[in-house]
Structures are given as structure tokens and as C-alpha cells.
Design a protein around this motif. Sequence first.
Motif, short mmCIF file in Angstrom:
data_model
loop_
_atom_site.label_atom_id
_atom_site.label_comp_id
_atom_site.label_asym_id
_atom_site.label_seq_id
_atom_site.Cartn_x
_atom_site.Cartn_y
_atom_site.Cartn_z
N CYS A 160 0.81 -1.22 0.00
CA CYS A 160 0.00 0.00 0.00
C CYS A 160 0.84 1.27 0.00
CB CYS A 160 -0.92 0.01 1.22
SG CYS A 160 -2.11 -1.32 1.14
N ASP A 161 2.13 1.14 -0.31
CA ASP A 161 2.97 2.33 -0.31
C ASP A 161 2.46 3.30 -1.38
OD1 ASP A 161 5.23 3.60 0.86
OD2 ASP A 161 6.27 3.34 -1.05
N GLY A 162 2.15 4.52 -0.97
CA GLY A 162 1.72 5.56 -1.91
C GLY A 162 0.24 5.54 -2.25
N VAL A 163 -0.54 4.63 -1.66
CA VAL A 163 -1.97 4.58 -2.02
C VAL A 163 -2.81 5.44 -1.06
CG1 VAL A 163 -1.71 2.24 -2.92
CG2 VAL A 163 -2.61 2.59 -0.60
N LYS A 164 -4.08 5.56 -1.44
CA LYS A 164 -5.03 6.33 -0.63
C LYS A 164 -6.03 5.35 -0.03
CE LYS A 164 -7.84 10.36 -1.38
NZ LYS A 164 -8.49 11.20 -2.37
N VAL A 165 -6.05 5.28 1.28
CA VAL A 165 -6.95 4.33 1.96
C VAL A 165 -8.08 5.11 2.64
CG1 VAL A 165 -7.10 2.54 3.74
CG2 VAL A 165 -5.00 2.79 2.41
#
Length: 206
Positions: free
Chosen positions: A120-125
Motif C-alpha cells: 500500500c505504499d503511496g496509495v489512498k486508503v
Amino acid sequence: MANKNENDTLVNDCDIITRKEFIAQTSAFTAAITITTSSTKKIINKLSAPAPGMLTVAMNVNGKEKTLEIDPRTTLLDALRENMHLTGTKKGCDRGQCGACTVLVDGRRINSCLHLAAMCDGVKVTTIEGLGTPDNMHPMQEAFLKHDAFQCGYCTPGQICSAVGLLKEGHAKTDDDIRELMSGNICRCGAYQNILDAIKEVQQNA
Ligand code: FES
Ligand code: FES
């Protein structure tokens, strides 16, 4: 006795140093500072580097930038609950079968128990906490309340995140479509009809 040096600076005899000595001392001082600065940088880099076997992961969670140092085996679900203390996302089966852990990653619904946080590096959760607040609820949260679409509430955060993702996908045209596309979210209390009514209302008002 006092003298004037060549730059007309008033100094005592014992304080007079030659230009050569001055430059030598200044260079030594500068070198010392440079060594100290690079040592300090090395120490800071060492302190900010992840511990052996750990990974640094940065992601945006509910609009806030988060940087975590985690074991590479950590699931997104555990990172949310244990590292970020966002306990709205529930752990049901922890093996991808109940949907209680559903969150949105870059707008797509996923089972966070099947997703490694390292991916999930760099993602929007977005979790249930990021959809709305008690004072400013997301329309889907309001509809679930209005239609009494829960009993114990354990599956509800996952149901709501999944329903938001479902409507964004735009594939559900009929009640059966909604039932089918929400079938990954189990409700042990059996609030399915009310969940369907809540989703339909938001879909009709969109
Ligand atoms: Fe993730 Fe059940 S806890 S699917
Ligand atoms: Fe209890 Fe769904 S409201 S499991």
C-alpha cells in the motif's frame, strides 16, 4: 603595548597572528565542522532507517499522510487497527471470507485482511472513519441508520465501505445485482433486506 595590524585593527602584541596562521586555523575549524556534520547526518540516517527486518511504508489514510515502520508480513487490516488505532475496520474471519474488514483503496473496495500493508505504499486508503463523522455522515451511513440496516453492527463498517465501492463501480442495476455484488459481505444478524433498502436509497438519490 598595543600595535595596529595591516588592517588597522587594534590588537595586543600577544594576540597578533599571521594571515597564514589565521587561514590554517580557520581551515582546521571548517574541516572539524564538516566532519561533525557528516557524522551527525550518518547518525540521523541510522536512527531514521527502519530496524532490521522492518519496512517503511507511507500511505494516505482518510486524508492524512501516515508513515509506518512495519513487519513486511503485516496486513493492511492489522496496520489500520494495531498501528494506526483505526478500529472501525473489523476483523472477522481474517481470511477473506466475511468482508468485515472491507476498506477502499484508491476508491476500490478490498478485503484489508488479504492485503499486505507493504503493497500500500503511496496509495489512498479510506476506512469507515474517513467516510463521515457522527456530525457529518456519509449518505450511505445515514441510509443505514434510517433503514435500521444493522443489529450488532459488527459487519456494518465493512458493509458501508463495500456499498460505497459498489455504487462507484456502477454495475448494480437490479436488487439481485446488489445482492450478488454485496455477497462478499456477510451479516450474521441477517440484516440483508435492510442493507439492500439502504443501498437502493443512496443509489436512487445519487
Ligand atoms: Fe477480512 Fe473476514 S476479516 S474477510
Ligand atoms: Fe450483526 Fe451484521 S449487524 S453481523
